[in-house]
Write a protein that holds these residues in place. Structure first.
Motif, PDB file in Angstrom:
ATOM      1  N   UNK A 141      41.933 -12.040  -1.107  1.00 35.70           N
ATOM      2  CA  UNK A 141      42.735 -12.150  -2.334  1.00 35.70           C
ATOM      3  C   UNK A 141      43.378 -10.808  -2.651  1.00 35.70           C
ATOM      4  N   UNK A 142      42.601  -9.748  -2.571  1.00 36.68           N
ATOM      5  CA  UNK A 142      43.114  -8.410  -2.875  1.00 36.68           C
ATOM      6  C   UNK A 142      44.178  -7.971  -1.868  1.00 36.68           C
ATOM      7  N   UNK A 143      44.097  -8.484  -0.644  1.00 35.66           N
ATOM      8  CA  UNK A 143      45.037  -8.075   0.410  1.00 35.66           C
ATOM      9  C   UNK A 143      46.320  -8.884   0.403  1.00 35.66           C
ATOM     10  N   UNK A 144      46.259 -10.132  -0.060  1.00 30.84           N
ATOM     11  CA  UNK A 144      47.407 -11.026   0.133  1.00 30.84           C
ATOM     12  C   UNK A 144      48.110 -11.473  -1.148  1.00 30.84           C
ATOM     13  N   UNK A 173      47.337   0.735  -4.261  1.00 32.39           N
ATOM     14  CA  UNK A 173      46.245   1.275  -3.438  1.00 32.39           C
ATOM     15  C   UNK A 173      46.211   0.644  -2.054  1.00 32.39           C
ATOM     16  N   UNK A 174      46.476  -0.649  -1.957  1.00 32.59           N
ATOM     17  CA  UNK A 174      46.369  -1.318  -0.658  1.00 32.59           C
ATOM     18  C   UNK A 174      47.499  -0.927   0.290  1.00 32.59           C
ATOM     19  N   UNK A 175      48.540  -0.303  -0.226  1.00 34.14           N
ATOM     20  CA  UNK A 175      49.607   0.188   0.641  1.00 34.14           C
ATOM     21  C   UNK A 175      49.127   1.358   1.490  1.00 34.14           C
ATOM     22  N   UNK A 176      48.092   2.053   0.990  1.00 33.79           N
ATOM     23  CA  UNK A 176      47.546   3.207   1.718  1.00 33.79           C
ATOM     24  C   UNK A 176      46.400   2.814   2.639  1.00 33.79           C
ATOM     25  N   UNK A 177      45.540   1.882   2.138  1.00 34.16           N
ATOM     26  CA  UNK A 177      44.381   1.467   2.934  1.00 34.16           C
ATOM     27  C   UNK A 177      43.866   0.134   2.416  1.00 34.16           C
ATOM     28  N   UNK A 180      38.271  -2.888   0.748  1.00 33.04           N
ATOM     29  CA  UNK A 180      37.225  -3.669   1.403  1.00 33.04           C
ATOM     30  C   UNK A 180      35.855  -3.565   0.753  1.00 33.04           C
ATOM     31  N   UNK A 181      35.636  -2.581  -0.109  1.00 38.57           N
ATOM     32  CA  UNK A 181      34.310  -2.412  -0.705  1.00 38.57           C
ATOM     33  C   UNK A 181      34.384  -2.390  -2.230  1.00 38.57           C
TER      34      UNK A 181
END
Length: 313
Positions: A141-144, A173-177, A180-181
Protein backbone atom coordinates in the motif's frame (compact mmCIF):
# COMPACT_ATOMS: atom_id res chain seq x y z
CA UNK A 1 6.75 -16.99 18.49
CA UNK A 2 5.04 -15.55 21.54
CA UNK A 3 1.89 -17.08 23.00
CA UNK A 4 -1.36 -15.96 21.36
CA UNK A 5 -3.11 -13.99 24.10
CA UNK A 6 -5.95 -11.53 24.20
CA UNK A 7 -7.93 -10.06 27.07
CA UNK A 8 -11.53 -10.58 26.03
CA UNK A 9 -13.35 -7.25 26.13
CA UNK A 10 -16.90 -7.01 27.53
CA UNK A 11 -16.75 -10.77 28.13
CA UNK A 12 -19.64 -11.25 30.55
CA UNK A 13 -21.84 -8.64 28.90
CA UNK A 14 -21.42 -10.23 25.48
CA UNK A 15 -21.91 -13.85 26.50
CA UNK A 16 -24.88 -12.95 28.72
CA UNK A 17 -26.56 -11.36 25.70
CA UNK A 18 -25.53 -14.08 23.25
CA UNK A 19 -26.39 -17.37 24.95
CA UNK A 20 -30.18 -17.65 25.23
CA UNK A 21 -30.47 -21.45 24.85
CA UNK A 22 -27.82 -23.84 26.25
CA UNK A 23 -28.88 -26.42 23.62
CA UNK A 24 -28.31 -23.96 20.77
CA UNK A 25 -25.76 -23.43 18.02
CA UNK A 26 -23.50 -20.38 18.32
CA UNK A 27 -20.93 -18.84 15.99
CA UNK A 28 -17.88 -16.84 16.96
CA UNK A 29 -16.94 -15.10 13.73
CA UNK A 30 -13.70 -13.67 15.14
CA UNK A 31 -12.43 -16.55 17.25
CA UNK A 32 -9.03 -15.10 18.17
CA UNK A 33 -7.65 -16.68 21.32
CA UNK A 34 -11.16 -18.09 22.08
CA UNK A 35 -11.76 -16.02 25.21
CA UNK A 36 -15.41 -15.37 24.40
CA UNK A 37 -15.88 -18.84 22.91
CA UNK A 38 -14.55 -20.55 26.02
CA UNK A 39 -17.13 -18.74 28.14
CA UNK A 40 -19.86 -19.69 25.64
CA UNK A 41 -18.81 -23.36 25.83
CA UNK A 42 -19.03 -23.29 29.62
CA UNK A 43 -22.69 -22.34 29.31
CA UNK A 44 -23.67 -24.98 26.75
CA UNK A 45 -25.40 -28.24 27.50
CA UNK A 46 -24.20 -31.49 25.94
CA UNK A 47 -26.48 -30.70 22.99
CA UNK A 48 -25.03 -27.24 22.40
CA UNK A 49 -22.54 -26.49 19.64
CA UNK A 50 -20.01 -23.78 18.82
CA UNK A 51 -18.59 -22.90 15.40
CA UNK A 52 -15.46 -20.74 15.54
CA UNK A 53 -14.08 -18.84 12.54
CA UNK A 54 -10.83 -16.92 12.19
CA UNK A 55 -8.56 -16.09 9.26
CA UNK A 56 -5.41 -15.99 11.41
CA UNK A 57 -3.53 -19.32 11.56
CA UNK A 58 -1.95 -18.44 14.91
CA UNK A 59 -5.40 -17.78 16.37
CA UNK A 60 -6.71 -21.10 15.03
CA UNK A 61 -3.88 -23.02 16.74
CA UNK A 62 -4.31 -21.17 20.04
CA UNK A 63 -8.10 -21.54 20.03
CA UNK A 64 -7.84 -25.26 19.32
CA UNK A 65 -5.72 -25.77 22.44
CA UNK A 66 -7.92 -23.58 24.61
CA UNK A 67 -11.14 -25.26 23.54
CA UNK A 68 -9.75 -28.81 23.66
CA UNK A 69 -11.93 -29.78 26.67
CA UNK A 70 -15.00 -29.07 24.49
CA UNK A 71 -13.68 -30.65 21.28
CA UNK A 72 -16.81 -32.78 20.80
CA UNK A 73 -18.97 -29.66 20.65
CA UNK A 74 -16.64 -27.27 18.83
CA UNK A 75 -15.83 -26.90 15.13
CA UNK A 76 -12.97 -24.51 14.25
CA UNK A 77 -12.55 -23.32 10.66
CA UNK A 78 -9.99 -20.98 9.14
CA UNK A 79 -12.11 -18.48 7.27
CA UNK A 80 -13.18 -14.84 7.20
CA UNK A 81 -16.57 -14.23 8.81
CA UNK A 82 -17.82 -12.78 5.52
CA UNK A 83 -17.90 -16.38 4.27
CA UNK A 84 -20.06 -17.52 7.21
CA UNK A 85 -23.15 -18.52 5.16
CA UNK A 86 -21.10 -20.88 2.97
CA UNK A 87 -19.10 -22.23 5.91
CA UNK A 88 -22.24 -23.04 7.90
CA UNK A 89 -23.87 -24.60 4.85
CA UNK A 90 -20.89 -26.94 4.53
CA UNK A 91 -21.42 -27.86 8.19
CA UNK A 92 -25.07 -28.67 7.47
CA UNK A 93 -26.30 -25.63 9.39
CA UNK A 94 -28.86 -23.15 8.07
CA UNK A 95 -29.92 -21.30 11.25
CA UNK A 96 -28.15 -20.53 14.51
CA UNK A 97 -29.08 -19.21 17.95
CA UNK A 98 -26.39 -16.56 18.14
CA UNK A 99 -23.46 -14.94 16.34
CA UNK A 100 -20.77 -12.73 17.83
CA UNK A 101 -18.01 -10.56 16.38
CA UNK A 102 -15.16 -8.97 18.31
CA UNK A 103 -13.64 -6.60 15.77
CA UNK A 104 -10.62 -5.67 17.84
CA UNK A 105 -7.03 -6.60 16.99
CA UNK A 106 -5.74 -9.21 19.44
CA UNK A 107 -3.04 -8.42 21.99
CA UNK A 108 -0.90 -11.06 20.28
CA UNK A 109 -1.19 -9.37 16.89
CA UNK A 110 -0.33 -6.00 18.39
CA UNK A 111 2.56 -7.25 20.50
CA UNK A 112 4.18 -9.73 18.09
CA UNK A 113 6.69 -7.58 16.10
CA UNK A 114 6.82 -9.96 13.13
CA UNK A 115 3.16 -9.30 12.37
CA UNK A 116 3.89 -5.61 11.72
CA UNK A 117 0.76 -4.22 13.41
CA UNK A 118 2.58 -2.24 16.07
CA UNK A 119 4.24 1.14 15.82
CA UNK A 120 6.15 0.49 19.05
CA UNK A 121 8.85 -1.66 17.41
CA UNK A 122 11.40 0.08 15.23
CA UNK A 123 12.56 -2.71 12.93
CA UNK A 124 9.46 -4.81 12.28
CA UNK A 125 8.32 -5.50 8.70
CA UNK A 126 5.25 -3.52 7.61
CA UNK A 127 2.99 -6.54 7.20
CA UNK A 128 -0.40 -6.06 8.98
CA UNK A 129 -2.15 -9.01 7.29
CA UNK A 130 -4.87 -10.63 9.37
CA UNK A 131 -4.74 -13.59 6.97
CA UNK A 132 -1.15 -14.34 5.99
CA UNK A 133 -2.32 -16.29 2.97
CA UNK A 134 -3.01 -12.88 1.46
CA UNK A 135 -0.16 -11.68 -0.74
CA UNK A 136 -0.55 -7.90 -0.40
CA UNK A 137 0.92 -6.28 2.73
CA UNK A 138 1.02 -2.78 4.19
CA UNK A 139 4.36 -2.30 2.40
CA UNK A 140 2.56 -2.66 -0.93
CA UNK A 141 0.00 0.00 0.00
CA UNK A 142 2.78 2.41 0.94
CA UNK A 143 4.64 1.62 -2.30
CA UNK A 144 1.78 1.75 -4.79
CA UNK A 145 -1.02 4.03 -3.59
CA UNK A 146 -1.07 7.54 -4.98
CA UNK A 147 -0.76 10.50 -2.64
CA UNK A 148 -4.50 11.12 -2.97
CA UNK A 149 -5.31 7.48 -2.15
CA UNK A 150 -3.05 7.52 0.90
CA UNK A 151 -4.66 10.77 2.04
CA UNK A 152 -8.12 9.23 1.72
CA UNK A 153 -7.15 6.11 3.71
CA UNK A 154 -5.45 8.01 6.55
CA UNK A 155 -8.20 10.65 6.69
CA UNK A 156 -11.17 8.27 6.57
CA UNK A 157 -9.88 5.29 8.53
CA UNK A 158 -7.34 6.97 10.80
CA UNK A 159 -9.33 10.19 11.23
CA UNK A 160 -6.00 12.02 11.42
CA UNK A 161 -6.16 15.77 10.80
CA UNK A 162 -2.61 15.63 9.42
CA UNK A 163 -3.53 12.98 6.85
CA UNK A 164 -2.70 15.19 3.86
CA UNK A 165 0.76 16.01 5.15
CA UNK A 166 1.48 12.41 6.16
CA UNK A 167 0.51 11.19 2.67
CA UNK A 168 2.77 13.83 1.12
CA UNK A 169 5.72 12.80 3.31
CA UNK A 170 5.20 9.10 2.48
CA UNK A 171 5.27 9.74 -1.26
CA UNK A 172 8.34 11.95 -0.95
CA UNK A 173 10.20 9.40 1.20
CA UNK A 174 9.54 6.42 -1.07
CA UNK A 175 11.15 8.25 -3.98
CA UNK A 176 14.47 7.84 -2.15
CA UNK A 177 14.02 4.33 -0.73
CA UNK A 178 11.28 1.71 -0.23
CA UNK A 179 9.38 2.02 3.05
CA UNK A 180 9.68 -1.46 4.52
CA UNK A 181 9.89 -1.22 8.32
CA UNK A 182 7.88 0.28 11.13
CA UNK A 183 10.88 2.37 12.11
CA UNK A 184 11.04 4.01 8.69
CA UNK A 185 7.32 4.77 8.69
CA UNK A 186 7.43 6.15 12.24
CA UNK A 187 10.12 8.64 11.26
CA UNK A 188 8.15 9.75 8.20
CA UNK A 189 4.98 10.30 10.23
CA UNK A 190 6.90 12.10 12.96
CA UNK A 191 8.30 14.54 10.38
CA UNK A 192 4.78 15.21 9.05
CA UNK A 193 3.27 16.20 12.41
CA UNK A 194 4.23 19.42 14.24
CA UNK A 195 6.41 18.85 17.29
CA UNK A 196 3.96 20.71 19.53
CA UNK A 197 1.16 18.30 18.58
CA UNK A 198 3.40 15.26 19.01
CA UNK A 199 4.25 16.36 22.54
CA UNK A 200 0.59 16.67 23.53
CA UNK A 201 -1.06 13.59 22.04
CA UNK A 202 -0.35 9.87 22.05
CA UNK A 203 1.99 8.12 19.65
CA UNK A 204 1.92 10.05 16.33
CA UNK A 205 1.80 6.83 14.27
CA UNK A 206 -1.24 5.27 15.94
CA UNK A 207 -3.89 6.60 13.56
CA UNK A 208 -1.94 5.90 10.38
CA UNK A 209 -1.25 2.31 11.40
CA UNK A 210 -4.94 1.82 12.19
CA UNK A 211 -5.86 3.22 8.78
CA UNK A 212 -3.41 1.00 6.89
CA UNK A 213 -4.62 -2.11 8.75
CA UNK A 214 -8.28 -1.36 7.98
CA UNK A 215 -7.55 -0.68 4.32
CA UNK A 216 -5.32 -3.72 3.83
CA UNK A 217 -7.76 -6.17 5.40
CA UNK A 218 -10.90 -4.51 3.94
CA UNK A 219 -12.31 -4.52 7.45
CA UNK A 220 -15.12 -2.02 6.92
CA UNK A 221 -16.23 -3.48 3.58
CA UNK A 222 -16.34 -6.96 5.11
CA UNK A 223 -18.39 -5.73 8.06
CA UNK A 224 -20.77 -3.68 5.92
CA UNK A 225 -21.40 -6.57 3.53
CA UNK A 226 -21.84 -9.27 6.20
CA UNK A 227 -24.33 -7.97 8.78
CA UNK A 228 -27.54 -8.52 6.81
CA UNK A 229 -26.58 -12.11 6.01
CA UNK A 230 -25.75 -12.88 9.62
CA UNK A 231 -29.11 -11.52 10.79
CA UNK A 232 -30.88 -13.73 8.23
CA UNK A 233 -29.05 -16.78 9.63
CA UNK A 234 -30.47 -16.26 13.12
CA UNK A 235 -33.34 -18.34 14.43
CA UNK A 236 -36.30 -16.40 15.91
CA UNK A 237 -35.02 -15.03 19.21
CA UNK A 238 -31.41 -15.49 18.09
CA UNK A 239 -28.99 -12.65 18.67
CA UNK A 240 -26.14 -10.94 16.88
CA UNK A 241 -23.59 -9.33 19.23
CA UNK A 242 -20.93 -7.03 17.76
CA UNK A 243 -18.04 -5.40 19.64
CA UNK A 244 -16.46 -2.47 17.78
CA UNK A 245 -13.37 -0.38 18.53
CA UNK A 246 -13.61 2.31 15.85
CA UNK A 247 -16.19 5.05 15.36
CA UNK A 248 -16.82 4.08 11.72
CA UNK A 249 -17.30 0.40 12.67
CA UNK A 250 -19.77 1.38 15.36
CA UNK A 251 -21.66 3.65 12.98
CA UNK A 252 -21.97 0.83 10.41
CA UNK A 253 -23.37 -1.56 13.04
CA UNK A 254 -25.71 1.04 14.54
CA UNK A 255 -27.10 2.03 11.13
CA UNK A 256 -27.53 -1.58 10.02
CA UNK A 257 -29.34 -2.63 13.18
CA UNK A 258 -31.71 0.33 12.96
CA UNK A 259 -32.49 -0.39 9.31
CA UNK A 260 -33.21 -4.05 10.04
CA UNK A 261 -35.49 -2.99 12.90
CA UNK A 262 -37.33 -0.43 10.78
CA UNK A 263 -36.80 -1.17 7.06
CA UNK A 264 -39.84 0.76 5.80
CA UNK A 265 -38.92 3.12 2.95
CA UNK A 266 -42.36 4.74 2.56
CA UNK A 267 -42.54 8.56 2.79
CA UNK A 268 -43.24 9.67 6.35
CA UNK A 269 -46.56 11.25 5.42
CA UNK A 270 -47.99 7.92 4.17
CA UNK A 271 -50.76 6.79 6.54
CA UNK A 272 -49.84 3.10 6.10
CA UNK A 273 -46.78 1.20 4.88
CA UNK A 274 -47.01 0.10 1.25
CA UNK A 275 -43.38 -0.86 0.59
CA UNK A 276 -43.92 -4.31 2.08
CA UNK A 277 -40.62 -4.40 3.98
CA UNK A 278 -40.97 -6.06 7.37
CA UNK A 279 -38.70 -5.77 10.43
CA UNK A 280 -36.10 -8.50 10.86
CA UNK A 281 -35.95 -7.99 14.60
CA UNK A 282 -35.24 -5.41 17.25
CA UNK A 283 -32.26 -3.57 18.68
CA UNK A 284 -31.66 -4.57 22.30
CA UNK A 285 -29.03 -1.88 22.94
CA UNK A 286 -30.44 1.61 22.37
CA UNK A 287 -27.10 2.84 23.63
CA UNK A 288 -23.98 0.70 23.26
CA UNK A 289 -22.75 -1.29 26.24
CA UNK A 290 -19.40 0.11 27.40
CA UNK A 291 -16.64 -1.42 29.55
CA UNK A 292 -16.92 -0.86 33.29
CA UNK A 293 -14.37 1.19 35.18
CA UNK A 294 -13.08 -2.05 36.69
CA UNK A 295 -12.48 -3.54 33.24
CA UNK A 296 -10.74 -0.40 32.03
CA UNK A 297 -8.36 -0.62 34.97
CA UNK A 298 -7.48 -4.20 33.97
CA UNK A 299 -7.27 -3.59 30.23
CA UNK A 300 -6.57 -0.14 28.81
CA UNK A 301 -7.15 -1.47 25.27
CA UNK A 302 -10.86 -1.82 26.13
CA UNK A 303 -11.28 1.96 26.25
CA UNK A 304 -12.93 2.37 22.85
CA UNK A 305 -14.97 -0.87 22.93
CA UNK A 306 -18.73 -0.74 22.28
CA UNK A 307 -21.17 -3.66 22.25
CA UNK A 308 -24.41 -3.60 20.26
CA UNK A 309 -26.97 -6.43 20.20
CA UNK A 310 -29.73 -7.26 17.70
CA UNK A 311 -32.43 -9.90 18.25
CA UNK A 312 -34.18 -11.68 15.37
CA UNK A 313 -37.97 -11.97 15.35
Amino acid sequence: MMEFSHLSVLLKETVDALVTDPDGIYVDGTLGGAGHSLEVCKRLSDKGRLIGLDQDADAIRAAGKRLEPYRNQVTIIRSNYCDMPDVLKQCGITRVNGIMLDLGVSSYQLDEPARGFTYRTEDAPLDMRMDQRQTITARDILATYSEQELYRVIRDYGEDKFAKNIAKHIVRARESAPIETTGQLNEIIKAAIPMKVRAQGGHPSKRTYQALRIELNRELDVLRNSLDGMIRMLKPGGRLCVITFHSIEDRIVKTNFRRNENPCTCPRDFPVCVCGKVPMGKVLTRKPVLPSEEELERNRRAKSAKLRVFERV
